[in-house]
Motif scaffolding. Structure first.
Motif, PDB file in Angstrom:
ATOM      1  N   CYS A  49      -4.332   4.712   2.348  1.00  0.00           N
ATOM      2  CA  CYS A  49      -3.937   3.320   2.540  1.00  0.00           C
ATOM      3  C   CYS A  49      -2.431   3.189   2.341  1.00  0.00           C
ATOM      4  O   CYS A  49      -1.872   3.713   1.380  1.00  0.00           O
ATOM      5  CB  CYS A  49      -4.690   2.426   1.557  1.00  0.00           C
ATOM      6  SG  CYS A  49      -4.122   0.705   1.513  1.00  0.00           S
ATOM      7  N   ARG A  51      -0.803   0.792   1.328  1.00  0.00           N
ATOM      8  CA  ARG A  51      -0.448  -0.043   0.179  1.00  0.00           C
ATOM      9  C   ARG A  51      -0.843   0.620  -1.144  1.00  0.00           C
ATOM     10  O   ARG A  51      -0.010   0.793  -2.026  1.00  0.00           O
ATOM     11  CB  ARG A  51      -1.128  -1.408   0.307  1.00  0.00           C
ATOM     12  CG  ARG A  51      -0.572  -2.509  -0.622  1.00  0.00           C
ATOM     13  CD  ARG A  51       0.793  -2.960  -0.150  1.00  0.00           C
ATOM     14  NE  ARG A  51       1.374  -3.952  -1.040  1.00  0.00           N
ATOM     15  CZ  ARG A  51       1.427  -5.253  -0.778  1.00  0.00           C
ATOM     16  NH1 ARG A  51       0.924  -5.729   0.356  1.00  0.00           N
ATOM     17  NH2 ARG A  51       2.002  -6.090  -1.619  1.00  0.00           N
ATOM     18  N   CYS A  52      -2.124   0.995  -1.283  1.00  0.00           N
ATOM     19  CA  CYS A  52      -2.606   1.481  -2.582  1.00  0.00           C
ATOM     20  C   CYS A  52      -2.878   2.982  -2.603  1.00  0.00           C
ATOM     21  O   CYS A  52      -3.312   3.513  -3.623  1.00  0.00           O
ATOM     22  CB  CYS A  52      -3.868   0.727  -2.985  1.00  0.00           C
ATOM     23  SG  CYS A  52      -5.343   1.183  -2.041  1.00  0.00           S
ATOM     24  N   THR A  62      -4.455   0.395   6.429  1.00  0.00           N
ATOM     25  CA  THR A  62      -4.531  -0.321   5.158  1.00  0.00           C
ATOM     26  C   THR A  62      -5.999  -0.524   4.833  1.00  0.00           C
ATOM     27  O   THR A  62      -6.786  -0.906   5.702  1.00  0.00           O
ATOM     28  CB  THR A  62      -3.813  -1.682   5.252  1.00  0.00           C
ATOM     29  OG1 THR A  62      -2.456  -1.467   5.621  1.00  0.00           O
ATOM     30  CG2 THR A  62      -3.847  -2.413   3.915  1.00  0.00           C
ATOM     31  N   CYS A  66      -6.998  -4.115   0.212  1.00  0.00           N
ATOM     32  CA  CYS A  66      -5.599  -4.539   0.302  1.00  0.00           C
ATOM     33  C   CYS A  66      -5.384  -5.506   1.458  1.00  0.00           C
ATOM     34  O   CYS A  66      -4.501  -6.370   1.392  1.00  0.00           O
ATOM     35  CB  CYS A  66      -4.684  -3.325   0.448  1.00  0.00           C
ATOM     36  SG  CYS A  66      -4.551  -2.307  -1.050  1.00  0.00           S
ATOM     37  N   SER A  67      -6.184  -5.364   2.528  1.00  0.00           N
ATOM     38  CA  SER A  67      -6.080  -6.282   3.668  1.00  0.00           C
ATOM     39  C   SER A  67      -6.573  -7.673   3.286  1.00  0.00           C
ATOM     40  O   SER A  67      -6.002  -8.685   3.697  1.00  0.00           O
ATOM     41  CB  SER A  67      -6.889  -5.752   4.853  1.00  0.00           C
ATOM     42  OG  SER A  67      -6.366  -4.525   5.314  1.00  0.00           O
ATOM     43  N   ALA A  70      -3.639  -8.766  -0.949  1.00  0.00           N
ATOM     44  CA  ALA A  70      -2.551  -7.826  -1.224  1.00  0.00           C
ATOM     45  C   ALA A  70      -2.326  -7.711  -2.726  1.00  0.00           C
ATOM     46  O   ALA A  70      -2.301  -8.719  -3.438  1.00  0.00           O
ATOM     47  CB  ALA A  70      -1.267  -8.283  -0.544  1.00  0.00           C
ATOM     48  N   GLU A  74       3.943  -3.224  -4.493  1.00  0.00           N
ATOM     49  CA  GLU A  74       4.286  -3.074  -3.075  1.00  0.00           C
ATOM     50  C   GLU A  74       3.672  -1.829  -2.456  1.00  0.00           C
ATOM     51  O   GLU A  74       3.146  -1.857  -1.353  1.00  0.00           O
ATOM     52  CB  GLU A  74       5.807  -3.025  -2.924  1.00  0.00           C
ATOM     53  CG  GLU A  74       6.299  -2.989  -1.484  1.00  0.00           C
ATOM     54  CD  GLU A  74       6.027  -4.277  -0.735  1.00  0.00           C
ATOM     55  OE1 GLU A  74       5.945  -4.231   0.502  1.00  0.00           O
ATOM     56  OE2 GLU A  74       5.913  -5.331  -1.384  1.00  0.00           O
ATOM     57  N   GLN A  75       3.745  -0.708  -3.183  1.00  0.00           N
ATOM     58  CA  GLN A  75       3.309   0.564  -2.606  1.00  0.00           C
ATOM     59  C   GLN A  75       3.006   1.569  -3.707  1.00  0.00           C
ATOM     60  O   GLN A  75       3.682   1.586  -4.742  1.00  0.00           O
ATOM     61  CB  GLN A  75       4.403   1.125  -1.690  1.00  0.00           C
ATOM     62  CG  GLN A  75       3.989   2.330  -0.868  1.00  0.00           C
ATOM     63  CD  GLN A  75       5.076   2.773   0.099  1.00  0.00           C
ATOM     64  OE1 GLN A  75       6.194   2.259   0.071  1.00  0.00           O
ATOM     65  NE2 GLN A  75       4.759   3.715   0.946  1.00  0.00           N
ATOM     66  N   ASP A 232       6.668  -0.795  -7.476  1.00  0.00           N
ATOM     67  CA  ASP A 232       5.975   0.331  -6.860  1.00  0.00           C
ATOM     68  C   ASP A 232       5.239   1.097  -7.955  1.00  0.00           C
ATOM     69  O   ASP A 232       5.490   0.902  -9.145  1.00  0.00           O
ATOM     70  CB  ASP A 232       6.956   1.272  -6.143  1.00  0.00           C
ATOM     71  CG  ASP A 232       7.525   0.668  -4.874  1.00  0.00           C
ATOM     72  OD1 ASP A 232       6.885  -0.239  -4.303  1.00  0.00           O
ATOM     73  OD2 ASP A 232       8.615   1.105  -4.448  1.00  0.00           O
TER      74      ASP A 232
END
Length: 245
Positions: A49, A51-52, A62, A66-67, A70, A74-75, A232
């Motif tokens: 993913c 994001r995560c 994603t 997370c979709s 959020a 951030e990442q 992050d």
């Protein structure tokens, strides 16, 4: 190749050209104590993913969670799946004080992060390790996230603060708890000693393994409330969903 680390004391000199691989005991022939064969055999996280960093069947996606909502961070940057032999290496680093294994994994994470920075990943202003509860810190004698943060700070040239983020109460271990129980377990478990220190800053949270992301989410929310511009998460390994290979 034998990826089961030896139990004997492991001491090495980083400037020694003929370093021995900490996994198979062969000559590493690399700037760090890991041979090419063992390095290639590690469970590298290539499809995840965006994001995560949850392991996914394809790259560039994603995950559903997370979709839908959020996260506050951030990442997530993780090098590996939490599988053999990385799970064994992390366990021996944390629970058996085999610090050379932790130093090796931290060095590889630093290499990976520098590569990401060269590709455009934003460099943080500050590294913050996930704090341990006082009781667990007394039992273990060290915080593995703090050690990783110090090693990364030295490699990346980014300052690290091990006292800014505090764990205000002892909580039961997160292992074995579902997502809802983990969230309840962490309510008001963290605090910022000097909230103004993160205002307007890009902060990277350091931990060894990201499981459900509940701890990272709780701390990221705290940091964002304290004024952090971006949060992050840097970790060694990411676990899959329960039941997922």
């Amino acid at each position: 190749m034998n990826c089961q680390p030896h139990a004997k004391p492991m001491v090495y000199i980083c400037t020694n050209i003929e370093q021995f691989c900490l996994l198979c005991d062969e000559i590493a022939e690399q700037p760090y104590p890991l041979c090419v064969a063992c390095e290639q055999a590690l469970p590298w996280l290539d499809e995840y993913c965006l994001r995560c960093a949850l392991p996914l069947p394809m790259a560039g996606l994603t995950c559903g969670q997370c979709s839908r909502r959020a996260p506050a961070f951030e990442q997530v940057i993780a090098l590996w799946h939490y599988g053999f032999p990385v799970d064994t290496l992390i366990s021996r680093f944390k629970h058996r004080r085999q610090w050379p294994l932790g130093r090796l994994m931290g060095e590889l994470l630093g290499h990976g992060l520098r590569h990401r920075y060269a590709e455009g990943l934003a460099v943080p202003d500050l590294l913050l390790p996930v704090p341990l509860a006082r009781r667990r810190l007394r039992e273990r004698g060290f915080n593995q996230a703090g050690m990783l943060a110090r090693w990364l700070a030295s490699q990346l040239g980014v300052p690290c603060d091990e006292r800014l983020l505090l764990r205000t109460r002892d909580t039961p271990a997160q292992q074995g708890l579902d997502a809802k129980a983990r969230r309840r377990n962490l309510r008001r478990a963290f605090t910022l000693q000097r909230p103004g220190m993160v205002e307007g800053k890009h902060v990277a949270l350091i931990d060894d393994v990201l499981t459900t992301g509940t701890t990272a989410q709780a701390i990221a929310q705290l940091l964002r409330k304290g004024g952090a511009r971006r949060v992050d998460v840097y970790c060694l390994a990411r676990t899959p969903k329960p039941g997922q290979a």
